[in-house]
Design a protein around this motif. Sequence first.
Motif, mmCIF file in Angstrom:
data_model
loop_
_atom_site.group_PDB
_atom_site.id
_atom_site.type_symbol
_atom_site.label_atom_id
_atom_site.label_comp_id
_atom_site.label_asym_id
_atom_site.label_seq_id
_atom_site.Cartn_x
_atom_site.Cartn_y
_atom_site.Cartn_z
ATOM 1 N N ARG A 66 -5.315 58.449 -19.614
ATOM 2 C CA ARG A 66 -3.952 58.642 -20.124
ATOM 3 C C ARG A 66 -3.947 59.633 -21.281
ATOM 4 O O ARG A 66 -3.074 60.496 -21.373
ATOM 5 C CB ARG A 66 -3.351 57.294 -20.551
ATOM 6 N N MET A 67 -4.945 59.520 -22.153
ATOM 7 C CA MET A 67 -5.023 60.455 -23.268
ATOM 8 C C MET A 67 -5.384 61.856 -22.791
ATOM 9 O O MET A 67 -4.944 62.849 -23.372
ATOM 10 C CB MET A 67 -6.015 59.954 -24.316
ATOM 11 N N THR A 68 -6.171 61.949 -21.727
ATOM 12 C CA THR A 68 -6.480 63.253 -21.140
ATOM 13 C C THR A 68 -5.207 63.951 -20.672
ATOM 14 O O THR A 68 -5.078 65.177 -20.764
ATOM 15 C CB THR A 68 -7.455 63.091 -19.959
ATOM 16 N N ARG A 69 -4.249 63.159 -20.222
ATOM 17 C CA ARG A 69 -2.967 63.719 -19.760
ATOM 18 C C ARG A 69 -1.992 63.954 -20.900
ATOM 19 O O ARG A 69 -0.842 64.323 -20.673
ATOM 20 C CB ARG A 69 -2.332 62.772 -18.728
ATOM 21 N N GLY A 71 -1.394 61.559 -23.430
ATOM 22 C CA GLY A 71 -0.891 60.316 -24.002
ATOM 23 C C GLY A 71 -1.438 60.052 -25.392
ATOM 24 O O GLY A 71 -2.430 60.648 -25.820
ATOM 25 N N GLN A 102 -1.756 62.103 -32.318
ATOM 26 C CA GLN A 102 -2.437 61.647 -31.104
ATOM 27 C C GLN A 102 -2.902 60.199 -31.212
ATOM 28 O O GLN A 102 -2.872 59.450 -30.232
ATOM 29 C CB GLN A 102 -3.637 62.552 -30.803
ATOM 30 N N THR A 138 5.895 57.121 -23.699
ATOM 31 C CA THR A 138 5.829 57.532 -22.303
ATOM 32 C C THR A 138 4.811 56.651 -21.579
ATOM 33 O O THR A 138 4.070 55.880 -22.209
ATOM 34 C CB THR A 138 5.393 59.005 -22.155
ATOM 35 N N ALA A 139 4.737 56.803 -20.261
ATOM 36 C CA ALA A 139 3.807 56.006 -19.460
ATOM 37 C C ALA A 139 2.354 56.384 -19.725
ATOM 38 O O ALA A 139 1.442 55.634 -19.355
ATOM 39 C CB ALA A 139 4.128 56.173 -17.982
ATOM 40 N N ASP A 140 2.101 57.521 -20.358
ATOM 41 C CA ASP A 140 0.735 57.921 -20.670
ATOM 42 C C ASP A 140 0.261 57.405 -22.031
ATOM 43 O O ASP A 140 -0.904 57.579 -22.391
ATOM 44 C CB ASP A 140 0.601 59.447 -20.635
ATOM 45 N N ASP A 141 1.148 56.770 -22.783
ATOM 46 C CA ASP A 141 0.786 56.229 -24.089
ATOM 47 C C ASP A 141 0.136 54.853 -23.937
ATOM 48 O O ASP A 141 0.330 54.152 -22.937
ATOM 49 C CB ASP A 141 2.012 56.104 -24.985
ATOM 50 N N THR A 142 -0.635 54.477 -24.945
ATOM 51 C CA THR A 142 -1.236 53.142 -25.009
ATOM 52 C C THR A 142 -0.851 52.505 -26.336
ATOM 53 O O THR A 142 -0.961 53.136 -27.388
ATOM 54 C CB THR A 142 -2.775 53.211 -24.925
ATOM 55 N N ALA A 167 4.261 51.990 -20.808
ATOM 56 C CA ALA A 167 3.020 52.326 -21.511
ATOM 57 C C ALA A 167 1.946 51.282 -21.225
ATOM 58 O O ALA A 167 2.250 50.131 -20.896
ATOM 59 C CB ALA A 167 3.273 52.415 -23.017
#
Length: 311
Positions: A66-69, A71, A102, A138-142, A167
Amino acid sequence: MTAYAELRAQLDTLATEAHRPELADIDRLSTLDIARTMNAEDATVPAAVAARLPQIAVAIDAIAPRMTRGGRLIHAGAGTAGRIGVLDASECPPTFNTDPAQVIGLIAGGPSAMLKAVEGAEDSKELAAADLAALALTADDTVIGISASGRTPYAIGAVEYARTRGALTVGLSCNPGSALAAAAEHGIEVVTGPELLTGSTRLKAGTAQKLVLNLISTITMIRLGKTYGNLMVDLRASNEKLRARSRRIVALATGAPDAEIETALTATGGEVKNAILVILAGVDAPTAAELLSTSQGHLRAALAAKSATTT
């Protein structure tokens, strides 16, 4: 049952709040004996963390892509838990050259709560939702909710709101069967047991939270290519100590003489990863930057790509 009686009954069920009768006379011990007792208690924490390594690894393997994208990694907690989350987040930019946006630490009550408790802030799920809404999840966040008890409304509210936004969620607590772990997709319960001082969860529980966040942020950054072996090749040289560390890391990675290292660092604007690539791949600075961009910042992959073009 009054609200006070209900809260007391809840606390009576928590391992982190349990009383230790055998330590009732600790204040009568010598300073050295108190220190030995406390140190022995602290020594049990790594084993409690070790018991949850499989769950921690699964969470990291979900966070990294997800962080690579693009997130973000967001820690959310109150009191000690919130401060530990903010500390972990604040250490990522100088260590891994991440953008301050980030990895983010949210503490109930806002930045002022880092130094002084904000009454009632931890009791509000709505406050957590508002803090996260301001970040436009967003859905890429944690989102990692952190709470020693596993029942803090702010941490639970953060996880619950994050799930409504799609998320990824992690619940980090120090009690078994916690509401926080149940609310999150990835529940991590590091059971540290009763504290030396009854209810002072800044002790073993706080240490466990720090260790787990160290694992999550560090290993995630390794997965993002922020290291080369065990070298911090993406550090940000913002002061003289870090500039000296940058030169040393380039030297360890390349074995190059000082003059060549200085030339490479100057050509790459002080970027350690780029300087290593310049030396090891024999390329100029713009080419090094292009190779790293193509390799999503992974130095090993950039070196392999360069090698493939010359064979």
